[in-house]
Write a protein that holds these residues in place. Structure first.
Motif, mmCIF file in Angstrom:
data_model
loop_
_atom_site.group_PDB
_atom_site.id
_atom_site.type_symbol
_atom_site.label_atom_id
_atom_site.label_comp_id
_atom_site.label_asym_id
_atom_site.label_seq_id
_atom_site.Cartn_x
_atom_site.Cartn_y
_atom_site.Cartn_z
ATOM 1 N N ILE A 1 0.763 -1.141 0.473
ATOM 2 C CA ILE A 1 0.007 -0.315 0.088
ATOM 3 C C ILE A 1 0.918 1.650 0.291
ATOM 4 O O ILE A 1 0.667 1.892 -0.462
ATOM 5 C CB ILE A 1 -0.685 0.170 1.466
ATOM 6 N N LYS A 2 1.884 1.226 0.751
ATOM 7 C CA LYS A 2 2.957 2.256 0.271
ATOM 8 C C LYS A 2 3.437 2.593 -0.897
ATOM 9 O O LYS A 2 3.827 3.800 -1.302
ATOM 10 C CB LYS A 2 3.684 2.455 1.590
ATOM 11 N N LEU A 3 3.595 2.022 -1.265
ATOM 12 C CA LEU A 3 4.139 1.046 -2.617
ATOM 13 C C LEU A 3 3.607 2.449 -3.222
ATOM 14 O O LEU A 3 3.501 3.108 -4.984
ATOM 15 C CB LEU A 3 4.764 -0.117 -3.356
ATOM 16 N N LEU A 4 1.889 1.788 -3.400
ATOM 17 C CA LEU A 4 0.787 2.369 -4.476
ATOM 18 C C LEU A 4 1.156 3.823 -4.023
ATOM 19 O O LEU A 4 0.937 4.841 -5.240
ATOM 20 C CB LEU A 4 -0.004 2.316 -3.482
ATOM 21 N N ALA A 5 1.694 5.256 -3.249
ATOM 22 C CA ALA A 5 1.357 6.075 -2.916
ATOM 23 C C ALA A 5 2.431 6.863 -3.063
ATOM 24 O O ALA A 5 3.203 8.224 -2.815
ATOM 25 C CB ALA A 5 1.173 6.432 -1.370
ATOM 26 N N SER A 6 3.592 5.731 -3.697
ATOM 27 C CA SER A 6 5.391 6.237 -3.920
ATOM 28 C C SER A 6 4.990 7.409 -5.392
ATOM 29 O O SER A 6 3.861 7.252 -6.150
ATOM 30 C CB SER A 6 6.196 5.011 -4.003
ATOM 31 N N ASP A 7 5.834 8.545 -5.339
ATOM 32 C CA ASP A 7 5.536 9.607 -6.862
ATOM 33 C C ASP A 7 7.240 9.031 -7.468
ATOM 34 O O ASP A 7 6.561 9.355 -8.769
ATOM 35 C CB ASP A 7 6.602 10.638 -5.926
#
Length: 236
Positions: free
Chosen positions: A139-145
């Motif tokens: 989930i954290k990777l989905l919010a990456s730029d």
């Protein structure tokens, strides 16, 4: 050693008793009724007396032998009864030990089942913890730029969905929302670009610095199709 001596003494006593009995049969008539029996020149009357005495001695010996036989028979019967009771006690003890062994075996089985259940629960909790950690990281990777991290997060969620059927529906919902938000933000960015070209004032985007792309939506849609069982090969 003592047993052998006692047995030898018994055989010696028996031999002496037999010898004494034979001697009594031979000289008994004269010892018991010597006043009526001549020592020499025996008459028929003497023979009757001698025969009667010896018959009496034989009957007495037979009675003694019968009595001894009855004694040993009774003794053997008592020994047999005691042996039978002892055998019964041993059998009851064996049954009790067998029942105890059965109870111990059932207890061991129950304990083993409880241990297996504990191990299963512990393994399940460990597995759930690992799945949760992987889920949070994805989930954290989905919010990456960074686009590569976002696509990696999408495929990480797909792997989690394959490993955990319980989380499959949730992952599908997350990816659906990600696809919808990416599509909306991409349309907004495209509108802003058109406004720049047309010289219109530009309004700051609502979702911060992350720049969506067609690849994000394509990867999310591909994983959703695979989870739904209708995925087609991707053309790179």
């Amino acid at each position: 050693m003592k047993t052998n001596l006692a047995r030898a003494a018994q055989w010696l006593a028996l031999a002496l008793a037999v010898a004494a009995y034979c001697l009594l049969l031979w000289r008994g008539p004269w010892l018991l009724d010597g006043a009526h029996i001549r020592d020499t020149q025996l008459e028929p009357a003497d023979g009757v007396v001698i025969t009667g005495v010896r018959t009496m001695l034989v009957a007495l010996g037979a009675g003694v032998i019968a009595g001894v036989g009855l004694y040993y028979t009774s003794r053997n019967h008592k020994l047999a009864q005691e042996q039978f009771k002892h055998t019964q006690q041993q059998f009851e003890l064996s049954q009790a030990q067998f029942r105890l062994a059965q109870d111990q075996f059932r207890h061991t089985q129950q304990q083993t089942s409880r241990d297996r259940e504990k191990d299963r629960v512990a393994q399940e909790m460990t597995r759930e913890g690992q799945v949760t950690e992987r889920y949070v990281a994805a989930i954290k990777l989905l919010a990456s730029d960074k686009q590569t991290e976002r696509i990696g997060g999408i495929h990480s969620l797909y792997r989690i969905a394959l490993d955990s059927s319980r989380d499959r529906e949730t992952i599908a919902e997350v990816l659906t929302v990600f696809h919808r938000e990416s599509a909306a933000e991409l349309q907004y960015q495209q509108a802003l670009a058109a406004e720049r070209i047309q010289g219109v004032n530009i309004i700051e985007g609502p979702l911060g610095p992350r720049l969506p792309s067609d690849d994000d939506m394509e990867a999310a849609q591909y994983v959703l199709n695979r989870l739904a069982g209708k995925a087609k090969p991707r053309v790179m």
